[in-house]
Write a protein that holds these residues in place. Structure first.
Motif, PDB file in Angstrom:
ATOM      1  N   GLN A 190       0.819  -1.202   0.000  1.00 63.55           N
ATOM      2  CA  GLN A 190       0.000   0.000   0.000  1.00 63.55           C
ATOM      3  C   GLN A 190       0.864   1.268   0.000  1.00 63.55           C
ATOM      4  OE1 GLN A 190      -3.139  -1.324  -0.918  1.00 63.55           O
ATOM      5  NE2 GLN A 190      -3.953   0.272   0.433  1.00 63.55           N
ATOM      6  N   ALA A 191       2.000   1.200   0.669  1.00 61.76           N
ATOM      7  CA  ALA A 191       2.862   2.377   0.787  1.00 61.76           C
ATOM      8  C   ALA A 191       3.570   2.728  -0.520  1.00 61.76           C
ATOM      9  CB  ALA A 191       3.899   2.162   1.898  1.00 61.76           C
ATOM     10  N   VAL A 192       3.894   1.711  -1.335  1.00 62.85           N
ATOM     11  CA  VAL A 192       4.622   2.001  -2.579  1.00 62.85           C
ATOM     12  C   VAL A 192       3.707   2.149  -3.784  1.00 62.85           C
ATOM     13  CG1 VAL A 192       6.683   0.820  -1.734  1.00 62.85           C
ATOM     14  CG2 VAL A 192       5.054  -0.432  -3.169  1.00 62.85           C
ATOM     15  N   LEU A 193       2.465   1.716  -3.661  1.00 71.22           N
ATOM     16  CA  LEU A 193       1.576   1.722  -4.825  1.00 71.22           C
ATOM     17  C   LEU A 193       1.315   3.099  -5.430  1.00 71.22           C
ATOM     18  CD1 LEU A 193      -1.241  -0.935  -4.357  1.00 71.22           C
ATOM     19  CD2 LEU A 193       0.593  -0.862  -6.060  1.00 71.22           C
ATOM     20  N   PRO A 194       1.115   4.154  -4.629  1.00 68.43           N
ATOM     21  CA  PRO A 194       0.827   5.449  -5.273  1.00 68.43           C
ATOM     22  C   PRO A 194       1.884   5.855  -6.290  1.00 68.43           C
ATOM     23  CG  PRO A 194       0.309   5.564  -2.944  1.00 68.43           C
ATOM     24  CD  PRO A 194       0.995   4.240  -3.159  1.00 68.43           C
ATOM     25  N   GLY A 195       3.151   5.698  -5.938  1.00 63.87           N
ATOM     26  CA  GLY A 195       4.216   6.054  -6.868  1.00 63.87           C
ATOM     27  C   GLY A 195       4.267   5.141  -8.073  1.00 63.87           C
ATOM     28  N   MET A 196       4.112   3.850  -7.860  1.00 61.53           N
ATOM     29  CA  MET A 196       4.111   2.903  -8.982  1.00 61.53           C
ATOM     30  C   MET A 196       2.972   3.209  -9.949  1.00 61.53           C
ATOM     31  SD  MET A 196       4.953  -0.815  -7.276  1.00 61.53           S
ATOM     32  CE  MET A 196       6.556  -1.192  -6.563  1.00 61.53           C
ATOM     33  N   ARG A 197       1.810   3.525  -9.412  1.00 62.36           N
ATOM     34  CA  ARG A 197       0.656   3.796 -10.275  1.00 62.36           C
ATOM     35  C   ARG A 197       0.850   5.093 -11.053  1.00 62.36           C
ATOM     36  NH1 ARG A 197      -4.689   2.234  -6.784  1.00 62.36           N
ATOM     37  NH2 ARG A 197      -5.558   1.784  -8.837  1.00 62.36           N
ATOM     38  N   THR A 198       1.474   6.072 -10.436  1.00 58.80           N
ATOM     39  CA  THR A 198       1.765   7.320 -11.146  1.00 58.80           C
ATOM     40  C   THR A 198       2.730   7.080 -12.306  1.00 58.80           C
ATOM     41  OG1 THR A 198       1.390   8.665  -9.168  1.00 58.80           O
ATOM     42  CG2 THR A 198       2.755   9.631 -10.909  1.00 58.80           C
ATOM     43  N   ARG A 199       3.758   6.266 -12.062  1.00 60.47           N
ATOM     44  CA  ARG A 199       4.772   5.989 -13.089  1.00 60.47           C
ATOM     45  C   ARG A 199       4.328   4.879 -14.054  1.00 60.47           C
ATOM     46  NH1 ARG A 199       7.351   6.172  -8.358  1.00 60.47           N
ATOM     47  NH2 ARG A 199       7.770   3.928  -8.285  1.00 60.47           N
ATOM     48  N   ARG A 200       3.246   4.162 -13.677  1.00 57.55           N
ATOM     49  CA  ARG A 200       2.718   3.058 -14.477  1.00 57.55           C
ATOM     50  C   ARG A 200       3.768   1.979 -14.718  1.00 57.55           C
ATOM     51  NH1 ARG A 200      -2.290   3.785 -15.908  1.00 57.55           N
ATOM     52  NH2 ARG A 200      -2.244   2.046 -17.417  1.00 57.55           N
ATOM     53  N   TRP A 201       4.502   1.694 -13.667  1.00 57.27           N
ATOM     54  CA  TRP A 201       5.489   0.600 -13.703  1.00 57.27           C
ATOM     55  C   TRP A 201       5.801   0.196 -12.277  1.00 57.27           C
ATOM     56  CZ3 TRP A 201       9.943  -1.711 -12.200  1.00 57.27           C
ATOM     57  CH2 TRP A 201      10.494  -2.689 -13.046  1.00 57.27           C
ATOM     58  N   GLY A 202       5.778  -1.105 -12.036  1.00 55.07           N
ATOM     59  CA  GLY A 202       6.145  -1.598 -10.719  1.00 55.07           C
ATOM     60  C   GLY A 202       6.235  -3.109 -10.725  1.00 55.07           C
ATOM     61  N   ARG A 203       7.059  -3.619  -9.833  1.00 51.24           N
ATOM     62  CA  ARG A 203       7.200  -5.062  -9.662  1.00 51.24           C
ATOM     63  C   ARG A 203       7.117  -5.363  -8.166  1.00 51.24           C
ATOM     64  NH1 ARG A 203       6.333  -4.567 -14.246  1.00 51.24           N
ATOM     65  NH2 ARG A 203       7.574  -5.229 -16.043  1.00 51.24           N
ATOM     66  N   ILE A 204       6.174  -6.211  -7.798  1.00 55.57           N
ATOM     67  CA  ILE A 204       6.016  -6.622  -6.408  1.00 55.57           C
ATOM     68  C   ILE A 204       6.149  -8.134  -6.361  1.00 55.57           C
ATOM     69  CG2 ILE A 204       4.481  -6.680  -4.407  1.00 55.57           C
ATOM     70  CD1 ILE A 204       3.158  -4.108  -5.597  1.00 55.57           C
ATOM     71  N   VAL A 205       7.031  -8.609  -5.500  1.00 53.46           N
ATOM     72  CA  VAL A 205       7.251 -10.047  -5.349  1.00 53.46           C
ATOM     73  C   VAL A 205       7.110 -10.404  -3.873  1.00 53.46           C
ATOM     74  CG1 VAL A 205       8.787 -11.995  -5.775  1.00 53.46           C
ATOM     75  CG2 VAL A 205       8.877  -9.993  -7.284  1.00 53.46           C
ATOM     76  N   ASN A 206       6.220 -11.339  -3.588  1.00 53.61           N
ATOM     77  CA  ASN A 206       5.977 -11.782  -2.221  1.00 53.61           C
ATOM     78  C   ASN A 206       6.594 -13.158  -2.009  1.00 53.61           C
ATOM     79  OD1 ASN A 206       4.346  -9.478  -1.649  1.00 53.61           O
ATOM     80  ND2 ASN A 206       2.621 -10.456  -2.677  1.00 53.61           N
ATOM     81  N   LEU A 207       7.322 -13.325  -0.921  1.00 53.53           N
ATOM     82  CA  LEU A 207       7.952 -14.607  -0.632  1.00 53.53           C
ATOM     83  C   LEU A 207       6.993 -15.481   0.163  1.00 53.53           C
ATOM     84  CD1 LEU A 207      10.840 -15.632  -1.422  1.00 53.53           C
ATOM     85  CD2 LEU A 207      10.404 -13.213  -1.799  1.00 53.53           C
ATOM     86  N   SER A 208       6.426 -16.456  -0.526  1.00 52.25           N
ATOM     87  CA  SER A 208       5.511 -17.404   0.095  1.00 52.25           C
ATOM     88  C   SER A 208       6.306 -18.608   0.584  1.00 52.25           C
ATOM     89  CB  SER A 208       4.416 -17.795  -0.901  1.00 52.25           C
ATOM     90  OG  SER A 208       3.505 -18.689  -0.309  1.00 52.25           O
ATOM     91  N   SER A 209       5.717 -19.777   0.519  1.00 52.50           N
ATOM     92  CA  SER A 209       6.373 -20.997   0.996  1.00 52.50           C
ATOM     93  C   SER A 209       5.617 -22.196   0.456  1.00 52.50           C
ATOM     94  CB  SER A 209       6.368 -21.026   2.527  1.00 52.50           C
ATOM     95  OG  SER A 209       6.699 -22.312   3.012  1.00 52.50           O
ATOM     96  N   ALA A 210       6.306 -23.322   0.363  1.00 47.29           N
ATOM     97  CA  ALA A 210       5.626 -24.569   0.017  1.00 47.29           C
ATOM     98  C   ALA A 210       4.541 -24.887   1.040  1.00 47.29           C
ATOM     99  CB  ALA A 210       6.643 -25.708  -0.048  1.00 47.29           C
ATOM    100  N   ALA A 211       4.661 -24.339   2.246  1.00 46.29           N
ATOM    101  CA  ALA A 211       3.669 -24.581   3.299  1.00 46.29           C
ATOM    102  C   ALA A 211       2.317 -23.953   2.988  1.00 46.29           C
ATOM    103  CB  ALA A 211       4.183 -24.047   4.640  1.00 46.29           C
TER     104      ALA A 211
END
Length: 248
Positions: free
Chosen positions: A128-149
């Motif tokens: 939520q904190a980085v989205l405003p800037g990414m949406r303004t620039r229309r470019w962003g990459r978000i990667v979440n570290l999940s788990s096999a669990a």
């Protein structure tokens, strides 16, 4: 450069929990592709400083930032500092996590809440904190570290299962809503990786149960993170890195 080794020059990356293990490997990989990297940590400041020093020796810029990413005010302060010192965040890797093992009889409400706050709520707050800037620039990459669990029984406990399954749901929800704005959101789901957290499993020779017959390496996880960062057509996906322990 290819999608497996993207050109991240002039990009700013933030890696939460970046002082050691998988987070450390991801921070260094992003820097090797050209990114300026903010290395977040909560307690291990010396190790975060070592990651920064390694990145700087390679000729890239990096900073270490202390923040508890499960706390909203800490996240706001962290993002403001990254923007002030490096620039707006283009790449967010939500790697911070906790994985204390509890069985059903010993798991408390407090530990359940803490696990979801660190593993799941933190990703929401940082995104939520980085989205405003990414949406303004229309470019962003978000990667979440999940788990096999997230999709298997796991070895840590139901609190950990729930937090990682929730993280994958969060990933798909954001991806569906942001794809047309040039922002991709994906999850990478490691299995048994040779880290400090896996030390007891390594001692018990659990690796012998895996189809590949060994634990994974942190760099193998970082390679997949780099791949999805470089590919603008992959979004809403969970990429398993688990040595064949689960087929999805």
């Amino acid at each position: 450069m290819s999608a497996l080794s993207p050109d991240l020059n002039n990009r700013v990356a933030l890696v939460t929990g970046g002082s050691r293990g998988i987070g450390r490997a991801i921070a260094i990989s992003l820097a090797s592709a050209g990114a300026q990297v903010a290395v977040n940590y909560r307690r291990r400041g010396d190790e975060a400083a070592q990651v920064v020093a390694e990145i700087e020796r390679a000729g890239r810029r990096a900073i270490a930032i202390c923040a508890d990413v499960s706390v909203g005010d800490d996240v706001k302060g962290m993002i403001a500092e990254v923007e002030d010192r490096l620039g707006a965040v283009d790449i967010l890797v939500n790697n911070a996590g906790t994985g204390k093992s509890f069985d059903l009889d010993n798991l408390t409400e407090a530990e359940f809440d803490r696990t979801l706050a660190v593993n799941l709520k933190s990703a929401f707050l940082c995104t939520q904190a980085v989205l405003p800037g990414m949406r303004t620039r229309r470019w962003g990459r978000i990667v979440n570290l999940s788990s096999a669990a997230a999709r298997g029984a796991g070895l840590v406990g139901v609190h950990y299962n729930a937090s990682k399954a929730g993280l994958e749901g969060l990933t798909r929800g954001y991806a569906a809503r942001l794809g047309r704005e040039g922002i991709t959101v994906n999850a990478v789901a490691p299995g048994l990786i040779d880290t400090e957290m896996a030390a007891p499993l390594k001692a018990a020779n659990v690796a012998e149960r895996l189809p590949v017959g060994r634990l994974g390496d942190v760099d193998e996880v970082a390679q997949v993170v780099l791949m999805v960062v470089g590919n603008g057509f992959i979004t809403g996906q969970t990429i398993p890195v688990n040595g064949g322990v689960i087929f999805i």
